[in-house]
Design a protein around this motif. Structure first.
Motif, PDB file in Angstrom:
ATOM      1  N   PRO A 100       0.832  -1.211   0.000  1.00 51.50           N
ATOM      2  CA  PRO A 100       0.000   0.000   0.000  1.00 51.50           C
ATOM      3  C   PRO A 100       0.866   1.260   0.000  1.00 51.50           C
ATOM      4  N   SER A 138      -9.863   0.131   2.240  1.00 56.27           N
ATOM      5  CA  SER A 138      -8.749   0.213   1.280  1.00 56.27           C
ATOM      6  C   SER A 138      -8.841  -0.918   0.268  1.00 56.27           C
ATOM      7  N   GLU A 175      -4.904   7.223  -0.171  1.00 59.36           N
ATOM      8  CA  GLU A 175      -4.294   5.918   0.112  1.00 59.36           C
ATOM      9  C   GLU A 175      -4.716   4.924  -0.962  1.00 59.36           C
TER      10      GLU A 175
END
Ligand code: PMV
Length: 363
Positions: free
Chosen positions: A45, A191, A181
């Protein structure tokens, strides 16, 4: 959401022709994306500041063909960059269209004319793929919204990010602002590896309007394309440790963002930049993308910080240019330092003053 959620729905309207323009910014990663799996899935990430002034403006004109281009035919489009027809940019766009075709089947039904221009000099060493691919993805989503006006803003932005990712990974972080993100992370339940999200936790006011002065150390062609660069992480001896570090750094940023702990922020951000370059230096083949002037600038920043205790730090892309990051409230004295001490190390004294922005705009 899965890939299937981004398949096009049935068109409820016929659209003959039209035109749409989007302006989309670049972004600078704080935790870096370096290494990918198949289909542009990131190996770790990442999180980035969306920029404000470095942007691409793209106009998409669409005209319905009499019949769709056949599967074995090329997509029917022309590409203009800064007013001039550019044949050499077309293969990249063709590859992008092939990757997104399943999600945008209407691509074959139109003759498309794409015209783009950047707010920053083309040969500045600043990658325009993030701003360019996100601007094009947003134009396609505007076309899609004409067929299907029911599309919500949330879906529009998610799919734009999903499509932009298939053009150039980090482009998925250029749709919205200001802290973004991308990639699955245990702390962030929303996410996804498929698209980027707005950072959902508390961010202290000191990070609002954060400044990014980009020092153009080397304006030449990139020595390592990002595709080659990401591939260097396959079989890299430190790959797994690096991917874990990115997860840890994202976790560690949570209290830093919440409290505005600038010392911890600067430490983490500089470490991320140097790790990115360390990965390139320790891969095979190996590369040194920093130039002597990159090192001079880094050392000057460290000396200045030591001497003044002012909160200024650097980050790097996969190249020699340096992004100097600092809060808006220290702008006057840090810009003075940049002009007096750092600009001398830039090619032709060139630098760009940017700051954190709010994402893409439809014009
Ligand atoms: O989006 P790409 O494939 O050009 O990769 C970008 C990689 C870095 O800029 C080095 C890091 C990042 O997260 O933006």
């Amino acid at each position: 959401m899965t890939e299937n959620d981004f398949l096009s729905r049935t068109n409820s309207k016929t659209v003959e022709n039209g035109s749409v323009t989007w302006q989309s910014p670049s972004n600078i990663a704080l935790v870096k994306y370096w290494g990918k799996k198949e289909n542009q899935v990131p190996a770790n990430p990442s999180v980035s500041f969306t920029l404000d002034h470095c942007k691409t403006t793209t106009t998409l004109k669409f005209h319905k063909r009499e019949s769709p281009a056949a599967k074995d035919e090329e997509f029917d489009f022309e590409f203009y960059f800064e007013g001039k027809k550019k044949e050499d940019f077309k293969p990249k766009i063709s590859t992008f269209f092939k990757r997104i075709e399943n999600y945008c089947p209407y691509l074959r039904e139109y003759h498309l004319e794409i015209s783009s221009e950047n707010s920053f000099p083309h040969s500045s060493g600043i990658a325009s793929s993030a701003s360019g691919m996100s601007a094009l993805a947003l134009c396609l989503m505007s076309l899609e919204k004409e067929f299907d006006p029911e599309i919500t803003n949330e879906y529009f932005n998610k799919k734009a990010s999903f499509l932009a990712r298939l053009g150039s990974g980090s482009a998925c972080r250029s749709i919205e602002g200001s802290l973004i993100e991308w990639g699955e992370h245990a702390d962030l339940s929303d996410s996804s590896d498929l698209y980027a999200i707005k950072y959902p936790y508390k961010v202290d006011a000191v990070f609002q309007k954060f400044q990014d002065t980009i020092l153009l150390v080397d304006k030449g062609q990139k020595q390592v394309s990002s595709t080659v660069g990401h591939n260097l992480m396959h079989g890299h001896p430190f790959a797994e440790a690096r991917f874990q570090q990115a997860h840890d750094n994202l976790h560690n940023l949570k209290p830093i963002f919440a409290t505005g702990d600038l010392n911890a922020f600067m430490n983490l951000v500089e470490s991320e930049a140097l790790t990115l370059h360390a990965m390139m230096m320790s891969s095979n083949p190996y590369f040194i993308l920093m130039k002597p002037n990159t090192m001079e600038i880094i050392n000057k920043i460290w000396e200045f910080r030591e001497a003044t205790a002012l909160p200024v730090c650097f980050t790097l892309d996969a190249g020699a240019n340096v992004h100097v990051l600092y809060p808006e409230k220290n702008k006057v004295e840090i810009l003075e330092f940049i002009k007096n001490e750092l600009v001398a190390y830039c090619e032709n004294g060139q630098y760009i003053c940017d700051q954190i922005g709010n994402g893409a705009k439809k014009l």
